[in-house]
Design a protein around this motif. Structure first.
Motif, PDB file in Angstrom:
ATOM      1  N   ILE A 129       0.701  -1.330  -0.099  1.00  0.00           N
ATOM      2  CA  ILE A 129       0.099   0.132  -0.023  1.00  0.00           C
ATOM      3  C   ILE A 129       0.876   1.316  -0.007  1.00  0.00           C
ATOM      4  O   ILE A 129       1.674   1.531   0.877  1.00  0.00           O
ATOM      5  N   ALA A 186      -0.860   4.362  -0.654  1.00  0.00           N
ATOM      6  CA  ALA A 186      -1.815   5.338  -0.224  1.00  0.00           C
ATOM      7  C   ALA A 186      -1.374   5.684   1.284  1.00  0.00           C
ATOM      8  O   ALA A 186      -1.036   4.798   1.999  1.00  0.00           O
ATOM      9  N   VAL A 235      -0.959  -0.487  -4.015  1.00  0.00           N
ATOM     10  CA  VAL A 235      -2.479   0.172  -4.238  1.00  0.00           C
ATOM     11  C   VAL A 235      -2.233   1.540  -4.035  1.00  0.00           C
ATOM     12  O   VAL A 235      -1.516   2.121  -2.957  1.00  0.00           O
ATOM     13  N   VAL A 275      -4.080   5.683  -4.212  1.00  0.00           N
ATOM     14  CA  VAL A 275      -5.397   6.437  -4.155  1.00  0.00           C
ATOM     15  C   VAL A 275      -5.183   7.722  -4.837  1.00  0.00           C
ATOM     16  O   VAL A 275      -4.343   8.600  -4.253  1.00  0.00           O
ATOM     17  N   HIS A 330      -7.249   2.651  -6.300  1.00  0.00           N
ATOM     18  CA  HIS A 330      -8.395   2.526  -5.313  1.00  0.00           C
ATOM     19  C   HIS A 330      -9.122   4.020  -5.088  1.00  0.00           C
ATOM     20  O   HIS A 330      -9.793   4.027  -4.126  1.00  0.00           O
ATOM     21  N   MET A 359     -12.170  -4.475  -9.364  1.00  0.00           N
ATOM     22  CA  MET A 359     -12.333  -4.870  -7.788  1.00  0.00           C
ATOM     23  C   MET A 359     -13.487  -4.364  -7.512  1.00  0.00           C
ATOM     24  O   MET A 359     -13.919  -2.914  -7.629  1.00  0.00           O
ATOM     25  N   ASP A 370     -15.223  -2.800  -3.831  1.00  0.00           N
ATOM     26  CA  ASP A 370     -15.047  -2.545  -2.383  1.00  0.00           C
ATOM     27  C   ASP A 370     -15.712  -1.459  -2.039  1.00  0.00           C
ATOM     28  O   ASP A 370     -16.042  -0.401  -2.748  1.00  0.00           O
ATOM     29  N   GLN A 406     -11.878   2.067   1.471  1.00  0.00           N
ATOM     30  CA  GLN A 406     -10.476   2.143   1.264  1.00  0.00           C
ATOM     31  C   GLN A 406      -9.486   1.742   2.401  1.00  0.00           C
ATOM     32  O   GLN A 406      -9.207   2.351   3.331  1.00  0.00           O
ATOM     33  N   GLY A 407      -9.767   0.382   2.737  1.00  0.00           N
ATOM     34  CA  GLY A 407      -9.039  -0.236   3.780  1.00  0.00           C
ATOM     35  C   GLY A 407     -10.001  -0.033   5.153  1.00  0.00           C
ATOM     36  O   GLY A 407      -9.768  -0.521   6.244  1.00  0.00           O
ATOM     37  N   ALA A 456     -13.607  -7.333  -2.282  1.00  0.00           N
ATOM     38  CA  ALA A 456     -12.858  -6.720  -0.935  1.00  0.00           C
ATOM     39  C   ALA A 456     -13.819  -6.317  -0.237  1.00  0.00           C
ATOM     40  O   ALA A 456     -15.072  -6.002  -0.513  1.00  0.00           O
ATOM     41  N   GLY A 457     -13.258  -5.744   0.959  1.00  0.00           N
ATOM     42  CA  GLY A 457     -14.086  -5.002   1.766  1.00  0.00           C
ATOM     43  C   GLY A 457     -14.615  -5.880   3.166  1.00  0.00           C
ATOM     44  O   GLY A 457     -15.461  -6.462   2.954  1.00  0.00           O
ATOM     45  N   ALA A 458     -13.753  -5.874   4.123  1.00  0.00           N
ATOM     46  CA  ALA A 458     -14.235  -6.246   5.359  1.00  0.00           C
ATOM     47  C   ALA A 458     -14.271  -7.811   5.403  1.00  0.00           C
ATOM     48  O   ALA A 458     -15.045  -8.411   6.151  1.00  0.00           O
ATOM     49  N   LEU A 459     -13.361  -8.554   4.530  1.00  0.00           N
ATOM     50  CA  LEU A 459     -13.622  -9.888   4.375  1.00  0.00           C
ATOM     51  C   LEU A 459     -12.670 -10.448   5.337  1.00  0.00           C
ATOM     52  O   LEU A 459     -11.581 -10.041   5.621  1.00  0.00           O
ATOM     53  N   ILE A 486      -8.132  -9.578   0.729  1.00  0.00           N
ATOM     54  CA  ILE A 486      -8.248  -9.551   2.357  1.00  0.00           C
ATOM     55  C   ILE A 486      -7.160  -8.785   3.043  1.00  0.00           C
ATOM     56  O   ILE A 486      -5.970  -9.109   2.924  1.00  0.00           O
ATOM     57  N   ARG A 539      -7.577  -6.051   6.571  1.00  0.00           N
ATOM     58  CA  ARG A 539      -7.865  -6.203   7.722  1.00  0.00           C
ATOM     59  C   ARG A 539      -8.386  -7.561   8.391  1.00  0.00           C
ATOM     60  O   ARG A 539      -8.211  -7.878   9.531  1.00  0.00           O
TER      61      ARG A 539
HETATM   62  O1  LIG Z   1      -5.644  -0.425   3.935  1.00  0.00           O
HETATM   63  C1  LIG Z   1      -5.328   0.842   3.542  1.00  0.00           C
HETATM   64  O2  LIG Z   1      -4.660   1.650   4.361  1.00  0.00           O
HETATM   65  C2  LIG Z   1      -5.912   1.263   2.329  1.00  0.00           C
HETATM   66  C3  LIG Z   1      -5.931   2.729   2.114  1.00  0.00           C
HETATM   67  C4  LIG Z   1      -6.378   3.046   0.676  1.00  0.00           C
HETATM   68  C5  LIG Z   1      -6.822   2.241  -0.250  1.00  0.00           C
HETATM   69  C6  LIG Z   1      -7.008   1.049  -0.174  1.00  0.00           C
HETATM   70  C7  LIG Z   1      -6.389   0.328   1.273  1.00  0.00           C
HETATM   71  N1  LIG Z   1      -6.447  -0.911   1.444  1.00  0.00           N
HETATM   72  C8  LIG Z   1      -7.139  -1.588   0.462  1.00  0.00           C
HETATM   73  O3  LIG Z   1      -8.587  -1.696   0.677  1.00  0.00           O
HETATM   74  C9  LIG Z   1      -8.652  -3.238   0.322  1.00  0.00           C
HETATM   75  C10 LIG Z   1      -9.758  -3.989   1.318  1.00  0.00           C
HETATM   76  O4  LIG Z   1      -9.201  -3.910   2.586  1.00  0.00           O
HETATM   77  P1  LIG Z   1      -9.814  -4.486   3.853  1.00  0.00           P
HETATM   78  O5  LIG Z   1      -9.736  -6.100   3.651  1.00  0.00           O
HETATM   79  O6  LIG Z   1     -11.457  -3.975   3.719  1.00  0.00           O
HETATM   80  O7  LIG Z   1      -9.126  -4.060   5.048  1.00  0.00           O
HETATM   81  C11 LIG Z   1      -7.178  -4.203   0.226  1.00  0.00           C
HETATM   82  O8  LIG Z   1      -7.334  -4.115  -1.309  1.00  0.00           O
HETATM   83  C12 LIG Z   1      -6.458  -3.379   1.238  1.00  0.00           C
HETATM   84  O9  LIG Z   1      -5.087  -3.496   0.329  1.00  0.00           O
END
Ligand SMILES: O=C(O)c1ccccc1N[C@@H]1O[C@H](COP(=O)(O)O)[C@@H](O)[C@H]1O
Length: 184
Positions: free
Chosen positions: A20, A22, A49, A51, A73, A110, A112, A115-116, A137-140, A159, A161
């Protein structure tokens, strides 16, 4: 992402690993990313990754060898997608499930919700047409991944977090979820 996290990833053998760039708590600088790329199994592609980063910055990081794909992203334009692809950089374009444009020529689509920091998407309501491979993606996490994949039929799951404990990557969670996903 630390060297210890890379060791866990090498053991678990996911199909991709995310670096990442971003802003935020996961942000890597280029020197660290290059070091981690050296430590990462050469068979595992690393995805940068970003932004809304300047095109020149993304290209410079790609050319450094730290990453082999770019994940857009933010609200990047289709022109950015095309400009990266002209340089033979594979592009993952990220959208909210309700915000997919009629056409994008990105290599991967993708979905989502953040952004994380996204919330779990209601994958039962997904109604999209796509020609590219789909990434969800997204809180998986280990609790919701089976249902999410059954409902959305993705090609890849992403995945972040969901493999952390107290904000740090957790080797056991990485290993368990990669093993499970590879069995689905
Ligand atoms: O996690 C970050 O800091 C982040 C910041 C900016 C854009 C994306 C980011 N994370 C990415 O988001 C997806 C889903 O993450 P999560 O599983 O919901 O935590 C993944 O690609 C992370 O690399």
């Amino acid at each position: 992402m630390t060297s210890a996290d890379i060791q866990a990833v090498n053991q678990a053998q996911p199909d991709l690993a995310g670096f990442i760039f971003a802003k935020g708590r996961h942000q890597l600088d280029l020197i660290t990313a290059l070091k981690l790329r050296q430590e990462l199994d050469s068979k595992i592609p690393s995805v940068g990754v970003f932004v809304n980063a300047p095109l020149a910055e993304m290209i410079a990081i790609f050319n450094s060898g730290a990453i082999s794909m770019i994940q857009l992203h933010g609200q990047e334009s289709e022109q950015t997608v095309v400009a990266l692809q002209k340089l033979h950089i594979p592009v993952i374009n990220v959208f909210q499930p309700t915000g997919i444009p009629a056409e994008t020529q990105a290599d991967y689509l993708m979905l989502d919700s953040g952004q994380g920091n996204g919330k779990l998407i209601d994958w039962s309501n997904l109604n999209i047409k796509h020609t590219q491979p789909l990434i969800i993606a997204g809180a998986l996490n280990i609790q919701n991944i089976e249902q999410a994949t059954q409902l959305s039929q993705p090609d890849i799951v992403d995945i972040s977090r969901g493999v952390e404990t107290n904000g740090q990557k957790d080797a056991r969670k990485i290993f368990e979820i990669v093993k499970l996903v590879h069995q689905l």
